[in-house]
Design an enzyme around this catalytic site. Structure first.
Site, PDB file in Angstrom:
ATOM      1  N   GLU A 198      38.616  27.702  41.882  1.00  0.00           N
ATOM      2  CA  GLU A 198      38.698  29.149  41.650  1.00  0.00           C
ATOM      3  C   GLU A 198      37.667  29.949  42.443  1.00  0.00           C
ATOM      4  OE1 GLU A 198      37.574  26.878  39.687  1.00  0.00           O
ATOM      5  OE2 GLU A 198      35.924  27.511  38.413  1.00  0.00           O
ATOM      6  N   SER A 228      37.750  59.374  28.090  1.00  0.00           N
ATOM      7  CA  SER A 228      36.391  59.533  28.595  1.00  0.00           C
ATOM      8  C   SER A 228      36.387  60.140  29.985  1.00  0.00           C
ATOM      9  CB  SER A 228      35.736  58.157  28.676  1.00  0.00           C
ATOM     10  OG  SER A 228      36.394  57.397  29.682  1.00  0.00           O
ATOM     11  N   GLY A 229      37.580  60.299  30.566  1.00  0.00           N
ATOM     12  CA  GLY A 229      37.624  60.737  31.960  1.00  0.00           C
ATOM     13  C   GLY A 229      37.688  59.537  32.889  1.00  0.00           C
ATOM     14  N   GLY A 230      37.403  58.353  32.362  1.00  0.00           N
ATOM     15  CA  GLY A 230      37.407  57.149  33.186  1.00  0.00           C
ATOM     16  C   GLY A 230      38.818  56.599  33.385  1.00  0.00           C
ATOM     17  N   VAL A 231      38.909  55.600  34.271  1.00  0.00           N
ATOM     18  CA  VAL A 231      40.209  55.037  34.631  1.00  0.00           C
ATOM     19  C   VAL A 231      40.900  54.392  33.423  1.00  0.00           C
ATOM     20  CG1 VAL A 231      41.373  53.441  36.219  1.00  0.00           C
ATOM     21  CG2 VAL A 231      39.150  54.375  36.821  1.00  0.00           C
ATOM     22  N   ASP A 232      40.139  53.575  32.673  1.00  0.00           N
ATOM     23  CA  ASP A 232      40.786  52.755  31.651  1.00  0.00           C
ATOM     24  C   ASP A 232      41.425  53.601  30.549  1.00  0.00           C
ATOM     25  OD1 ASP A 232      39.636  50.829  33.216  1.00  0.00           O
ATOM     26  OD2 ASP A 232      38.010  50.373  31.822  1.00  0.00           O
ATOM     27  N   SER A 233      40.643  54.524  29.996  1.00  0.00           N
ATOM     28  CA  SER A 233      41.214  55.305  28.895  1.00  0.00           C
ATOM     29  C   SER A 233      42.327  56.210  29.404  1.00  0.00           C
ATOM     30  CB  SER A 233      40.129  56.112  28.174  1.00  0.00           C
ATOM     31  OG  SER A 233      39.537  57.045  29.030  1.00  0.00           O
ATOM     32  N   SER A 234      42.207  56.696  30.640  1.00  0.00           N
ATOM     33  CA  SER A 234      43.252  57.579  31.177  1.00  0.00           C
ATOM     34  C   SER A 234      44.561  56.817  31.379  1.00  0.00           C
ATOM     35  CB  SER A 234      42.821  58.190  32.518  1.00  0.00           C
ATOM     36  OG  SER A 234      41.582  58.825  32.379  1.00  0.00           O
ATOM     37  N   CYS A 254      36.293  20.698  36.512  1.00  0.00           N
ATOM     38  CA  CYS A 254      34.894  20.326  36.267  1.00  0.00           C
ATOM     39  C   CYS A 254      34.722  19.724  34.865  1.00  0.00           C
ATOM     40  CB  CYS A 254      33.989  21.528  36.507  1.00  0.00           C
ATOM     41  SG  CYS A 254      32.262  21.006  36.696  1.00  0.00           S
ATOM     42  N   HIS A 278      35.427  23.226  41.928  1.00  0.00           N
ATOM     43  CA  HIS A 278      35.899  24.503  41.386  1.00  0.00           C
ATOM     44  C   HIS A 278      36.870  25.196  42.347  1.00  0.00           C
ATOM     45  CE1 HIS A 278      33.235  24.899  37.865  1.00  0.00           C
ATOM     46  NE2 HIS A 278      32.456  24.103  38.568  1.00  0.00           N
TER      47      HIS A 278
END
Ligand code: XMP
Length: 507
Positions: A169, A221-227, A79, A167
């Site tokens: 994508e 934090s208990g979340g996926v990313d930090s774990s 584009c 586009h």
């Protein structure tokens, strides 16, 4: 290091999607601002130029030095990227008669062209542009047209460079992935060996080398990313990693206890801090959403800092920042809708170096890495949960009593989703405690109690979301259970707003 494709971001809304599509081909890529091309990186095998909200004629239009790209690497302009490559070489770009938006078909195209090989007759593509390329410079050749757009794609002969006006994508370009694969694999020669396992191997090796014997602290934090970040770091540096999990008292029911147990099983060295008293007293009487967020953000930093400074010789702060967090913070036209407390603040205050091993991954890739690391499914597939926790799901001021009511209602809803096999069907879900009371009747008694709203959304990245079309039978059961079991609630509503214009959280 891995071979990589560089995607230069000119500010389009779909730049992230280009990244996703390339990663789906198991090819590593990085999205960088349009003016930050890393010239001396030997691992680059190709470059993609994204779209842009600007016209090439705008004074503010983003420009980059194409002589560093074209002829040196294979290049694909999408584009605006295509318009810019043509315009910068002497071609003509003009406002399209009417904005060209929506589905179109490649009515004529060169089936032998490296970029278009394997596409079917009349392949459907997605157009979204105000300007159109009306003349291409010498040495450029038109390779595809639609009924309305004569120059839908071109090749710069002998330079390994292409431009497409549409586009590839987006989902509606039905063979877009094929086209991107033609470029990334066919032209650039990508080996398609980027996978969770290869990511873990290279990242663990890099972490070992960068961190050496340094001590690292990480906020869980208990979340996926930090774990996942913690388990990855644990694999690289073992005991030199200390994790701190702050309980602000605004987590889900029993969350702190349960997650601490999970962390123990994973062999992480975690300090759990119950700081709920501090947070409740600082939040007392505060109703304004941004103010609540700021108090929690600051409180979190204070508690974390106090705990971390008890540790000796820490040099690094690790965070579970993922790619969308970074890209959003790069966003060229961004406005702050809500301040996410877990992004900034800590590193400046603590004077530590920052370590973000997941910063180049998308959420689903983080989950794949977690899976590959052998983490339990319930930890990996857990819904996102906001850093300020239930504080942003209690409209109005926060008290322990309200938190308990909300925790109980939320627990019924979430457990219900699990029992009915719906938990993994939705992106995230939760309950909101509304600042209203309404009249009801229970037995022979008049009640005058609180209302809660259930919120469940489907999404792929939380940037946009739709309300989940949950079965009526399920909602009936949950509503019934909440009203019967949660003292203080006599009415349940379901939130049917999409994002935009609403957001996922209510505050
Ligand atoms: P909104 O409400 O902006 O939320 O549509 C988008 C996603 O972000 C989560 N969220 C947060 N996550 N810290 C976080 O880590 C925060 O302060 C925060 N606020 C919202 C929200 O749950 C959703 O997944």
């Amino acid at each position: 290091m891995h071979e990589k494709i560089i995607i230069l971001d000119f500010g389009s809304q779909t730049t992230q999607l280009i990244g996703r599509r390339v990663r789906e081909l198991n090819v590593y890529c990085e999205i960088l601002p349009y003016n930050k091309f890393p010239e001396n990186d030997p691992n680059i095998i190709g470059v993609i130029l994204s779209g842009s909200p600007f016209s090439v004629y705008d004074e503010k239009a983003f420009k980059t030095d194409l002589s560093k790209l074209i002829g040196k690497y294979p290049v694909l302009g999408i584009c605006y990227g295509a318009q810019f490559m043509s315009y910068a070489n002497g071609g003509k770009v003009e406002p399209a008669g009417s904005r060209e938006y929506g589905r179109a078909n490649l009515s004529k195209f060169d089936k032998e062209n490296l970029l278009l090989k394997g596409l079917s007759e009349n392949s459907q593509v997605w157009m979204s542009h105000g300007d159109t390329i009306t003349e291409i410079p010498e040495g450029f050749e038109v390779i595809a047209s639609t009924d309305k757009v004569k120059i839908a794609a071109y090749e710069i002969k002998g330079k390994n460079a292409w431009g497409v006006q549409f586009h590839p994508e987006v989902f509606h370009s039905t063979e877009g992935t094929k086209l991107l694969s033609n470029f990334v694999v066919g032209v650039c020669g990508a080996k398609q060996n980027w996978s969770a396992a290869s990511f873990i191997e290279t990242t663990v090796a890099n972490l070992k080398e960068t961190l050496g014997n340094d001590k690292v602290v990480l906020g869980l934090s208990g979340g996926v990313d930090s774990s996942v970040a913690a388990v990855l770091l644990n694999r690289a540096i073992g005991k030199n990693l200390t994790c701190i999990f702050v309980d602000h008292g605004l987590l889900r029911k029993n969350e702190f206890k349960n997650v601490m147990k999970d962390y123990e099983v994973l062999g992480l060295n975690v300090i759990g801090v119950d700081a709920s008293e501090k947070f409740f007293s600082e939040l007392a009487g505060v109703t304004e959403p941004e103010r609540k967020r700021k108090i929690i953000g600051k409180g979190f930093i204070d508690v974390f800092d106090a705990e971390a400074s008890k540790l000796k010789d820490v040099k690094w702060l690790a965070q579970g920042t993922i790619y969308p967090d970074c890209i959003e913070s790069l966003s060229i036209t961004g406005t702050v809708i809500k301040s996410h407390h877990n992004v900034g603040g800590l590193p400046e205050k603590m004077n530590l170096k920052l370590c973000e091993p997941l910063r180049l991954l998308f959420k689903d890739e983080v989950r794949k890495v977690g899976h590959e690391l052998g983490m339990p499914e319930h930890l990996i597939n857990r819904h996102p949960f906001p850093g300020p926790g239930l504080a942003v799901r209690i409209l109005g001021d926060i008290t322990r009593e309200k938190v308990e009511i909300l925790q109980n209602a939320d627990d019924i809803f979430i457990q219900g989703l699990r029992d009915w096999g719906l938990y993994n069907e939705v992106w995230q879900a939760g309950v909101i405690l509304l600042p209203v009371q309404s009249v009801g009747v229970m037995g022979d008694e008049r009640t005058y109690e609180r209302a809660v709203a259930l919120r469940a959304v489907t999404s792929t990245d939380a940037m946009t979301a739709d309300w989940a079309h949950l079965p009526y039978d399920f909602m009936a059961k949950v509503s019934n259970d909440i009203i019967n079991k949660v003292k203080g609630v006599n009415r349940v509503c379901y939130d049917i707003s999409s994002k935009p214009p609403a957001t996922i959280e209510w505050e």
